[in-house]
Design a protein around this motif. Structure first.
Motif, PDB file in Angstrom:
ATOM      1  N   PRO A 152       0.817  -1.226   0.000  1.00  0.00           N
ATOM      2  CA  PRO A 152       0.000   0.000   0.000  1.00  0.00           C
ATOM      3  C   PRO A 152       0.847   1.271   0.000  1.00  0.00           C
ATOM      4  O   PRO A 152       0.400   2.310  -0.472  1.00  0.00           O
ATOM      5  CB  PRO A 152      -0.818  -0.102   1.305  1.00  0.00           C
ATOM      6  CG  PRO A 152      -0.274  -1.240   2.062  1.00  0.00           C
ATOM      7  CD  PRO A 152       0.620  -2.050   1.200  1.00  0.00           C
ATOM      8  N   CYS A 170       1.951   1.564  -3.951  1.00  0.00           N
ATOM      9  CA  CYS A 170       0.950   1.587  -5.024  1.00  0.00           C
ATOM     10  C   CYS A 170       0.560   3.021  -5.364  1.00  0.00           C
ATOM     11  O   CYS A 170       0.275   3.824  -4.477  1.00  0.00           O
ATOM     12  CB  CYS A 170      -0.278   0.781  -4.609  1.00  0.00           C
ATOM     13  SG  CYS A 170      -1.575   0.800  -5.861  1.00  0.00           S
ATOM     14  N   ALA A 205      -1.884   3.585  -7.638  1.00  0.00           N
ATOM     15  CA  ALA A 205      -3.257   3.493  -8.159  1.00  0.00           C
ATOM     16  C   ALA A 205      -3.343   3.740  -9.663  1.00  0.00           C
ATOM     17  O   ALA A 205      -4.217   4.455 -10.133  1.00  0.00           O
ATOM     18  CB  ALA A 205      -4.175   4.464  -7.398  1.00  0.00           C
ATOM     19  N   LYS A 216      -8.990  -5.219  -6.525  1.00  0.00           N
ATOM     20  CA  LYS A 216      -9.934  -4.132  -6.259  1.00  0.00           C
ATOM     21  C   LYS A 216      -9.163  -2.818  -6.221  1.00  0.00           C
ATOM     22  O   LYS A 216      -7.964  -2.804  -5.962  1.00  0.00           O
ATOM     23  CB  LYS A 216     -10.620  -4.354  -4.907  1.00  0.00           C
ATOM     24  CG  LYS A 216     -11.583  -5.536  -4.904  1.00  0.00           C
ATOM     25  CD  LYS A 216     -12.273  -5.688  -3.549  1.00  0.00           C
ATOM     26  CE  LYS A 216     -11.333  -6.366  -2.559  1.00  0.00           C
ATOM     27  NZ  LYS A 216     -11.989  -6.739  -1.294  1.00  0.00           N
ATOM     28  N   GLY A 217      -9.837  -1.731  -6.410  1.00  0.00           N
ATOM     29  CA  GLY A 217      -9.172  -0.436  -6.337  1.00  0.00           C
ATOM     30  C   GLY A 217      -9.712   0.490  -7.403  1.00  0.00           C
ATOM     31  O   GLY A 217     -10.519   0.076  -8.240  1.00  0.00           O
ATOM     32  N   LEU A 238      -7.254   5.311  -5.498  1.00  0.00           N
ATOM     33  CA  LEU A 238      -7.400   4.340  -4.407  1.00  0.00           C
ATOM     34  C   LEU A 238      -6.389   3.224  -4.625  1.00  0.00           C
ATOM     35  O   LEU A 238      -6.332   2.658  -5.726  1.00  0.00           O
ATOM     36  CB  LEU A 238      -8.807   3.737  -4.405  1.00  0.00           C
ATOM     37  CG  LEU A 238      -9.959   4.638  -3.972  1.00  0.00           C
ATOM     38  CD1 LEU A 238     -11.287   3.916  -4.159  1.00  0.00           C
ATOM     39  CD2 LEU A 238      -9.792   5.080  -2.518  1.00  0.00           C
ATOM     40  N   HIS A 242      -4.573  -0.373  -4.745  1.00  0.00           N
ATOM     41  CA  HIS A 242      -5.180  -1.632  -5.168  1.00  0.00           C
ATOM     42  C   HIS A 242      -4.917  -2.733  -4.149  1.00  0.00           C
ATOM     43  O   HIS A 242      -3.879  -2.775  -3.512  1.00  0.00           O
ATOM     44  CB  HIS A 242      -4.642  -2.043  -6.539  1.00  0.00           C
ATOM     45  CG  HIS A 242      -4.753  -0.934  -7.546  1.00  0.00           C
ATOM     46  ND1 HIS A 242      -5.725   0.030  -7.470  1.00  0.00           N
ATOM     47  CD2 HIS A 242      -4.019  -0.640  -8.643  1.00  0.00           C
ATOM     48  CE1 HIS A 242      -5.588   0.870  -8.473  1.00  0.00           C
ATOM     49  NE2 HIS A 242      -4.544   0.492  -9.196  1.00  0.00           N
ATOM     50  N   VAL A 243      -5.906  -3.621  -4.040  1.00  0.00           N
ATOM     51  CA  VAL A 243      -5.814  -4.717  -3.080  1.00  0.00           C
ATOM     52  C   VAL A 243      -6.171  -6.019  -3.810  1.00  0.00           C
ATOM     53  O   VAL A 243      -7.132  -6.065  -4.576  1.00  0.00           O
ATOM     54  CB  VAL A 243      -6.788  -4.492  -1.898  1.00  0.00           C
ATOM     55  CG1 VAL A 243      -6.730  -5.669  -0.926  1.00  0.00           C
ATOM     56  CG2 VAL A 243      -6.464  -3.198  -1.184  1.00  0.00           C
ATOM     57  N   PRO A 253      -9.639  -1.069  -0.608  1.00  0.00           N
ATOM     58  CA  PRO A 253      -8.812   0.035  -1.120  1.00  0.00           C
ATOM     59  C   PRO A 253      -8.955   1.292  -0.257  1.00  0.00           C
ATOM     60  O   PRO A 253     -10.061   1.628   0.172  1.00  0.00           O
ATOM     61  CB  PRO A 253      -9.375   0.271  -2.520  1.00  0.00           C
ATOM     62  CG  PRO A 253     -10.045  -1.003  -2.900  1.00  0.00           C
ATOM     63  CD  PRO A 253     -10.572  -1.587  -1.634  1.00  0.00           C
TER      64      PRO A 253
END
Lengths: 154, 639
Positions: free
Chosen positions: B569, B572, B574, B588-589, B593, B595-596, B633
Motif C-alpha cells: 500500500p 501503489c 493506483a 480491487k481499487g 485508491l 489496489h488490493v 482500497p
C-alpha cells in the motif's frame, strides 16, 4: 472399399503404395493421418484388412503412440512445448493463455473445427524457449502477451 | 580390400564443383535456417534480403545452411565477398537487412552493431574473429564440424570438406582394422549409456547371422535435447557416412534411421542426402566399387519416449507397440527380426566419420582418461548464451555455464544444472567444479545422457522440477512392468502433493522407498533412471522439500499453491495497470485508491507482478509469509 472417410478411394490409393508386411503398419497409419487428419474407425478397419491383421492389433499399435489421433483435428493445430527449457522459462503461462483465448484445454478442438490445442513433450528448439508451433510455423521466445498475435485472434 | 579408385574422381569433382559454386557469385549471403533459426525469424530475414537485393539490382546469392549453435544470436547472416573472409552478423531482423547491404555489400565497411566477427584464417582490420568469442573459444567441433558451414542439401560441399574420406579409408582396411581404429579412439555411445563403440561393434561383427542390421537412433525424445536434430538438419552426411563405415565393419547390409516425426526438417534433409548418395554410388549395391552393399530406410517415430530404448525401438520398427524386452539376448545377438543388430545414436555415428578420416589417436587426444573426445550439449534454460555446444570431455560445468553460457540472466543466482533429461539429475552450483564426462556426472548422481543441459537459477524450485520430470516419465511409461507403471505414478502423486501444499512429513520417506523400488525393479532404463531427478533433488535440495512439507513454503517462490501476491500500500500509485490485466478480476481499487488483491479470487498467475511499472514495483510475491495490507482500497498516500 467404402467407409465414411474414403468417398474418393483416397485410402485405397494410400494402401496400394505399401506392401502388406507388418512393419508397414506405422508408416501406413502416418500416411492415412496425414491425408485425413485423424484415424477414423473406418480407416482402422480398412488398414487391418489390408495388412491381414485384426482391428484390435491395429488399434493397439496406434493408441500406443502419441502422434495418432482418433477425432478430427482443427484447421490450425496449435502445439505448445512442455520441454524442460520451456518449463523453466515459464511455458505454463503461455499454455494457460492459449487455452483461455481458444476456450479449450490441451487435447481438445474448438467446436467450429478451427483450432486444436496440444501440449508436446519437446520440440528440440530449447534455446528459444518457450516455443509454440502453429501448424508448421515455429514461434520462439513466446510470452503470454504474444499468444494472441500468434493465434491471429486480434 | 576394396578398390575404391573411383572415390578420387568423386572427390576431385566435388572440390571443383564446390570451388566453382564459391566463385559463381560476387557476393554470397549465408543464412542459418535450422529449426531454431526459423523460429527466431530466419525466413522473414531471407525474404527481406531477397526483396532488397532485387529492388536494388544487386547480384548476390542467398544460401540456407544449418546451425552453428549460436541459437541466442539467431537469426545469423554471414556475408562472403570474393577474396574476403566470411563476416558473420547476429540478431538480424528484416528491418536491419538494408543496413548490412549498404554497409558491407554495396560499401566495404563490415562494422555494424550486429557484427559478430569474421570466420577463417585471414582477418579484417577492426573485426574480431568469430571463434574468439567466449562462447565459441573453448569449443572443439568434431560431430558438429560442418554445421553451419556446408549447405546440407549439397553432397559436394560435404565431400570437398573431407567428407567420405573416412569411408574411403575404411573400405581399404579390413573389418577388424576399422573396429580397432574406432576402439583406439575411445569413443563411447553418445546416446547416454556410454558403452564403448568399438566393443559393441565387435560383438555384432562376431555374431553369426544371414543378415545383419545397423540402426541410427534419432529418436531424440529427452525434453531439453536438440543435438541430434541440429546435426541431422545441418550435416546429414556425417551421420550417413558413419553408418556406412559401421555397415562395412560389422558386415551389415541393411540399416534404419529411426527419427522422431517432430523433426520434419531433419527427415527431409536425410531423404535428400540419400538420393545424392545413390547418385554418387555411395548407397545401394557395390558401394564405391568395394563390394559393400548397403540399403538404408528412414522410419519415422510416432511419439513415444520409450522408443529411445533400443529393444523398444526395434519393436516399433517391426510394427508393434514400442515396448522394451529384457536383455539378454542383446541386439548384437538377436535384434531386429532376430538378426544381429547394432544401434548407435546420431552423435556417435557423426563422430565415427571424423574418427576414420583423422584417426582414432587424434580423437583420443581430446577428453579425459576414460571419456575420450568431445560431447555436444544442448545448453538451455536460465543461461544467457543458449545454444548447441560441443566441448572436449573433462571441461568443468562452471566453464560451460559461465564462460560458454555467459552466466545467468538478470543478475540471478545460479542454482543447478540438470543433465541427462528425465533420466538424469541435478548438480548444484557448489559442485560446478565437476567435469562433464561420464564418470564425474555419475559420481554426482546424474548421467551424461544424450546431452540435455538445462541451467536453473534461484527462481527454479527443485521440488517442482522433480515433479515436472516425473510427470514426463509417468506419462511416457509404456506400462509393461509394474514398478515403472505403478511406481512412477505413486512418486508423481507425492510430488504433486508437495507442490500443492497437501503433503505430510512421512511422504518424503515413502518417496525415497519408491525411488529404490522403481530404479531396481524396472525392466528398462526408462523406469530404472526415472528416480534420478528425485534422488538428486533430495540429495542436494533436501531443505526445499522440508520447507514445502513442514513450513508450507516454496523457497524459490514457484509453486503456485504456496505463494501469495500482495500490493504494497505504501508503493501503489493506483495506476490501474495491474487491475486491468488481472485475468481473474481479483484486484480491487480505483482512481486514487490503492489496489488490493482478493486472495480468494487470485489464481497466482503473476501477471500483476509483471505489469506493475518498474518505477513503482508495488507487487510483492511471498511464500510462507503474509503481508499486512488493508482489506479494502484506501486513498493513495494514507498507508
Amino acid at each position: 472399399m467404402s467407409n465414411e472417410t474414403d468417398a474418393n478411394g483416397r485410402l485405397d490409393d494410400i494402401l496400394a503404395g505399401y506392401g502388406i508386411e507388418r512393419s508397414n503398419i506405422i508408416p501406413i497409419l502416418q500416411a492415412v493421418q496425414a491425408e485425413f487428419g485423424y484415424l477414423s474407425v473406418g480407416s482402422i478397419s480398412a488398414i487391418a484388412k489390408y495388412l491381414r491383421l485384426s482391428e484390435s492389433v491395429v488399434y493397439g499399435v496406434s493408441t500406443f503412440y502419441a502422434q495418432f489421433k482418433f477425432v478430427p483435428v482443427g484447421k490450425r493445430l496449435i502445439r505448445v512445448c512442455r520441454g524442460t527449457a520451456c518449463h523453466v522459462r515459464g511455458v505454463s503461462r503461455v499454455l494457460d493463455e492459449t487455452s483461455k483465448l481458444l476456450g479449450i484445454d490441451p487435447g481438445e478442438t474448438t467446436a467450429d473445427l478451427e483450432y486444436s490445442l496440444e501440449s508436446i513433450a519437446c520440440f528440440g528448439s530449447c534455446a528459444l524457449a518457450p516455443v509454440m508451433v502453429v501448424n508448421e510455423n515455429v514461434h520462439g521466445k513466446v510470452t503470454p502477451d504474444r499468444v494472441k498475435k500468434i493465434l491471429g485472434k486480434d | 580390400m576394396g578398390k575404391t579408385s573411383d572415390f578420387k574422381d568423386i572427390k576431385e569433382k566435388a572440390i571443383k564443383s564446390y570451388e566453382s559454386w564459391r566463385q559463381s557469385e560476387p557476393v554470397r549471403i549465408i543464412v542459418g535456417a535450422g529449426t531454431c533459426g526459423r523460429a527466431a525469424g530466419a525466413d522473414a530475414v531471407i525474404e527481406a534480403l531477397k526483396d532488397e537485393l532485387e529492388r536494388r539490382q544487386i547480384k548476390a546469392a542467398v544460401t540456407r545452411v544449418g546451425c552453428i549453435g549460436l541459437c541466442y544470436l539467431e537469426p545469423l547472416v554471414d556475408v562472403v565477398k570474393q577474396g574476403k573472409p566470411r563476416v558473420c552478423y547476429g540478431n538480424v531482423t528484416p528491418d536491419k537487412v538494408s543496413s548490412i547491404i549498404d554497409g558491407y555489400i554495396v560499401g566495404d565497411d563490415p562494422q555494424s552493431d550486429m557484427l559478430l566477427g569474421s570466420i577463417g584464417d585471414e582477418a579484417i582490420d577492426g573485426v574480431p574473429k568469430l571463434f574468439d568469442m567466449p562462447v565459441l573459444k573453448p569449443q572443439v567441433r568434431i560431430a558438429t564440424r560442418n554445421c553451419g558451414f556446408v549447405d546440407p542439401e549439397d553432397i559436394n560441399q560435404y565431400i570437398a570438406r573431407g567428407g567420405y574420406t573416412g569411408l574411403d579409408k575404411a573400405l581399404k582396411m579390413t573389418q577388424e582394422e576399422v573396429i580397432e581404429e574406432v576402439s583406439k579412439s575411445g569413443l563411447r555411445g553418445r546416446g547416454g549409456a556410454g558403452a564403448p563403440t568399438g566393443w559393441k561393434w565387435n560383438l555384432c561383427r562376431q555374431s553369426s547371422g544371414d543378415k545383419k542390421y545397423i540402426i541410427c537412433n534419432a529418436d531424440e525424445g529427452d525434453p531439453g535435447a536438440f543435438m541430434d536434430r541440429s546435426v541431422l538438419e545441418s550435416d546429414p552426411h556425417t551421420v550417413l557416412e558413419g553408418m556406412l563405415i559401421g555397415a562395412y565393419a560389422m558386415g551389415a547390409t541393411d540399416g534404419y534411421i529411426y527419427c522422431r516425426a517432430e523433426y520434419p526438417q531433419a527427415i527431409k534433409r536425410l531423404n535428400q542426402a540419400m538420393v545424392q548418395m545413390e547418385e554418387y554410388g555411395l548407397l545401394g549395391e557395390n558401394i564405391l566399387g568395394s563390394g559393400l552393399n548397403f540399403h538404408l530406410k528412414i522410419k519415422e517415430g510416432a511419439g513415444a519416449f520409450v522408443c529411445g530404448e533400443e529393444t523398444a525401438l526395434m519393436m516399433s520398427i517391426e510394427g508393434n507397440r514400442g515396448m522394451p524386452r529384457p536383455r539378454p539376448p542383446f541386439p548384437a545377438q538377436s535384434g531386429l527380426w532376430g538378426y544381429p543388430t547394432n544401434i548407435n545414436n546420431v552423435e556417435t555415428w557423426a563422430n565415427v566419420s571424423a574418427i576414420m578420416e583423422k584417426g582414432g589417436q587424434w580423437y583420443a587426444s581430446y577428453g579425459t582418461e576414460k571419456s575420450k573426445g568431445t560431447k555436444t550439449f544442448a545448453l538451455a534454460g536460465k543461461v544467457n548464451c543458449t545454444g548447441l555446444i560441443e566441448v572436449p570431455m573433462g571441461i568443468s560445468l562452471h566453464e560451460i555455464v559461465y564462460d560458454i553460457g555467459g552466466g545467468i540472466p538478470d543478475g540471478k543466482k545460479f542454482k543447478a544444472v540438470q543433465t541427462g533429461g528425465p533420466s538424469g539429475g541435478f548438480i548444484p552450483a557448489n559442485l560446478d567444479h565437476l567435469t562433464a564426462d561420464y564418470e564425474s556426472l555419475a559420481s554426482a548422481g546424474s548421467i551424461m545422457g544424450s546431452g540435455a543441459m538445462v541451467v536453473m537459477d534461484e527462481d527454479t524450485c527443485a521440488v517442482d522440477m522433480a515433479r515436472y520430470f516425473l510427470t514426463f516419465t509417468q506419462s511416457e511409461s509404456c506400462g509393461k512392468c509394474v514398478p515403472c507403471r505403478v511406481g512412477t505414478g505413486e512418486m508423481l502423486g507425492i510430488l504433486e502433493k508437495l507442490c500443492a501444499d497437501e503433503s505430510k512429513p512421512e511422504d518424503i520417506d515413502r518417496l525415497m522407498q519408491l525411488c529404490t523400488t522403481v530404479s531396481r525393479g524396472s525392466l528398462c532404463a526408462l523406469g530404472g533412471t526415472a528416480p534420478n531427478p528425485v534422488l538428486t533433488s533430495l540429495r542436494y535440495f533436501k531443505d526445499e522439500y522440508d520447507a514445502h512439507v513442514n513450513e508450507h513454503r516454496c523457497p524459490s517462490l514457484m509453486c503456485k499453491e504456496l505463494i501469495s501476491f500482495y500490493i504494497d500500500p505504501a508503493k501503489c500509485k493506483a495506476c490501474m495497470i495491474c487491475a486491468r490485466n488481472c485475468p481473474s478480476e481479483a484486484i480491487k481499487g480505483g482512481k486514487k485508491l490503492i489496489h488490493v488483491i482478493d486472495q480468494d479470487k487470485c489464481i497466482r498467475c503473476g501477471v500483476c507482478l509483471e505489469k506493475c511499472p518498474a518505477k513503482f514495483s508495488a507487487v510483492i510475491k511471498l511464500s510462507g509469509d503474509k503481508m499486512d495490507v488493508p482489506d479494502e482500497p484506501i486513498p493513495v498516500g494514507e498507508a
